[in-house]
Motif scaffolding. Structure first.
Motif, mmCIF file in Angstrom:
data_model
loop_
_atom_site.group_PDB
_atom_site.id
_atom_site.type_symbol
_atom_site.label_atom_id
_atom_site.label_comp_id
_atom_site.label_asym_id
_atom_site.label_seq_id
_atom_site.Cartn_x
_atom_site.Cartn_y
_atom_site.Cartn_z
ATOM 1 N N ALA A 214 -3.455 -0.832 -2.573
ATOM 2 C CA ALA A 214 -3.688 -0.457 -1.179
ATOM 3 C C ALA A 214 -5.186 -0.456 -0.887
ATOM 4 O O ALA A 214 -5.625 -0.850 0.198
ATOM 5 C CB ALA A 214 -3.084 0.914 -0.889
ATOM 6 N N SER B 193 -6.372 -4.120 -0.454
ATOM 7 C CA SER B 193 -6.036 -4.604 0.876
ATOM 8 C C SER B 193 -7.047 -4.109 1.918
ATOM 9 O O SER B 193 -7.538 -4.871 2.747
ATOM 10 C CB SER B 193 -4.622 -4.133 1.216
ATOM 11 O OG SER B 193 -4.416 -4.138 2.592
ATOM 12 N N GLU B 194 -7.382 -2.838 1.859
ATOM 13 C CA GLU B 194 -8.342 -2.266 2.814
ATOM 14 C C GLU B 194 -9.731 -2.855 2.616
ATOM 15 O O GLU B 194 -10.466 -3.089 3.575
ATOM 16 C CB GLU B 194 -8.415 -0.748 2.633
ATOM 17 C CG GLU B 194 -7.176 -0.050 3.097
ATOM 18 C CD GLU B 194 -7.475 0.935 4.215
ATOM 19 O OE1 GLU B 194 -8.585 0.888 4.796
ATOM 20 O OE2 GLU B 194 -6.596 1.755 4.490
ATOM 21 N N SER C 286 -9.770 -6.289 4.101
ATOM 22 C CA SER C 286 -9.637 -6.200 5.548
ATOM 23 C C SER C 286 -10.890 -5.612 6.196
ATOM 24 O O SER C 286 -11.224 -5.932 7.337
ATOM 25 C CB SER C 286 -8.380 -5.387 5.841
ATOM 26 O OG SER C 286 -8.524 -4.580 6.934
ATOM 27 N N ASP D 68 -0.503 -8.189 -3.119
ATOM 28 C CA ASP D 68 0.662 -7.891 -2.280
ATOM 29 C C ASP D 68 0.490 -8.472 -0.872
ATOM 30 O O ASP D 68 -0.590 -8.909 -0.490
ATOM 31 C CB ASP D 68 0.916 -6.383 -2.253
ATOM 32 C CG ASP D 68 -0.256 -5.627 -1.666
ATOM 33 O OD1 ASP D 68 -1.122 -6.244 -1.021
ATOM 34 O OD2 ASP D 68 -0.314 -4.409 -1.844
ATOM 35 N N GLU E 93 0.210 -7.260 2.076
ATOM 36 C CA GLU E 93 -0.796 -6.659 2.957
ATOM 37 C C GLU E 93 -2.169 -7.301 2.718
ATOM 38 O O GLU E 93 -2.897 -7.617 3.645
ATOM 39 C CB GLU E 93 -0.914 -5.136 2.712
ATOM 40 C CG GLU E 93 0.204 -4.319 3.332
ATOM 41 C CD GLU E 93 1.521 -4.513 2.585
ATOM 42 O OE1 GLU E 93 1.500 -4.637 1.344
ATOM 43 O OE2 GLU E 93 2.570 -4.574 3.260
ATOM 44 N N THR E 94 -2.505 -7.465 1.459
ATOM 45 C CA THR E 94 -3.795 -8.070 1.128
ATOM 46 C C THR E 94 -3.850 -9.519 1.589
ATOM 47 O O THR E 94 -4.863 -9.969 2.127
ATOM 48 C CB THR E 94 -4.024 -7.998 -0.393
ATOM 49 O OG1 THR E 94 -3.739 -6.678 -0.843
ATOM 50 C CG2 THR E 94 -5.460 -8.344 -0.729
ATOM 51 N N ALA F 43 -2.244 -10.779 4.035
ATOM 52 C CA ALA F 43 -2.345 -10.769 5.496
ATOM 53 C C ALA F 43 -3.787 -10.521 5.923
ATOM 54 O O ALA F 43 -4.288 -11.135 6.872
ATOM 55 C CB ALA F 43 -1.422 -9.696 6.078
#
Lengths: 195, 195
Positions: A56, A59-60, A63, A122, A124-125, A127
């Motif tokens: 997580a 991903s952040e 982003s 994953d 999210e990453t 994306a």
DNA sequence: TGTACATCAGTGAACGCGCGTTCACTGATGTAC
DNA sequence: TGTACATCAGTGAACGCGCGTTCACTGATGTAC
């Protein structure tokens, strides 16, 4: 309500920014949570107050580039998203494929430092990565002169040259060859957006 | 001398080839020695009869592509290294930036699957990576028509488009965007080697 | 204004698992006789 | 041609370390009175 929401948010942001830099330097798997937290001035255990898992955080971190380090970067290059002009495609490419960007390990675009890591991360990453590329292509496409009939094709190709040129240059052990690749990609990308 | 030298060499080659495929699928760090050896029909402990470390295997796996899987690949594309002709630059690009190559996880070029891993690997692995790129650029440059005054620049740019286009396409979760990037890089790379 | 209290960000020890590497061994195979 | 032997590729158990994650706790801070 002890500790203001702002305090919590600030700590979180500090962790993300620290992680972004460390991931850029060493890659996702070679950075430990302990390392990130220590570098952020905290201790291991606190991590899970802010993030569910290490992934997580990844991903952040990816982003966060677009509106964080990437925004500074656009500003330095003189790119104003709310007022794009044709010459800005060239400025964008000049900045992205510059020797400075090649030397800036900590501040570099995650698309250069982490493509293989993201490909195995994953959804999210992935994306977040896609958003980065979409933003870059949009910027190039919008800035390219509307007289160019192959706008989209040229914007996509310029993006591929930007990322590809830098990825190759980063990975090559010989700095002469790296520099040669960077310079060639630079020249050709400029020609692509401004034929 | 029990077990012929050929037997030993065959086992070693089997391990390298298995590793090349598994690294392509999952990346260097996500593949275990146990996995490689099991897939090669052997057991964990024997690994160190053939390689000093896991990193040494990585280096060999990357380096094996040029004359192994990469050779089959050139053959399929109709490229004859000993007799390069101008049109072969185009054939090379057609093959590299093809939908087939994009879909071929196991057989893909290591420059696409593993750039971040190599960037953090030991000098031997990086040297193997550089050899791959050097070979690709040499092939493109040699094949490009000598009338083109920017031969080297165009060969380097085409290589950056090949690798960059594929790396991006691989990493994007949206297959439509991936396909768009691949196709644009393909078109522009062809134009670069044959203006 | 000062103080007791409740909250929750942050601490640091501990857990458990996976994996690279080592090591004593086994047994298949080529060679000497 | 057949057999004893030496070699070394391959086995699989064990080691040790690192790291993601959990958990019981501590103590700083905003709020209620």
């Amino acid at each position: 309500m002890p500790y203001s929401a702002a305090h919590r948010e600030k700590t979180r942001a500090k962790i993300v920014e620290t992680a972004r830099i460390l991931f850029n330097r060493h890659g996702f798997q070679n950075v430990t949570i302990d390392q990130v937290m220590r570098e952020a001035g905290l201790t291991r255990g606190g991590f899970y107050n802010h993030f569910k898992t290490k992934e997580a955080l990844f991903s952040e971190a990816v982003s966060s580039f677009l509106m964080g380090r990437g925004a500074e970067w656009r500003e330095d290059a003189g790119i104003d998203l709310s007022n794009l002009k044709p010459e800005m495609a060239g400025q964008m490419i000049d900045a992205y494929l510059s020797p400075q960007h090649l030397g800036d390990i900590d501040g570099q675009c995650p698309m250069i430092a982490l493509p293989s890591d993201v490909a195995r991360a994953d959804p999210e990453t992935q994306a977040a990565f896609q958003k980065l590329l979409t933003a870059m292509v949009w910027l190039l496409e919008t800035a390219i002169s509307p007289e160019n009939a192959n706008r989209r094709n040229d914007a996509l190709s310029a993006a591929a040259l930007c990322v590809g040129g830098m990825v190759l240059a980063r990975t090559l052990p010989s700095s002469e060859l790296a520099e040669e690749v960077r310079a060639a990609a630079h020249r050709t990308a400029l020609k692509a957006v401004n034929p």
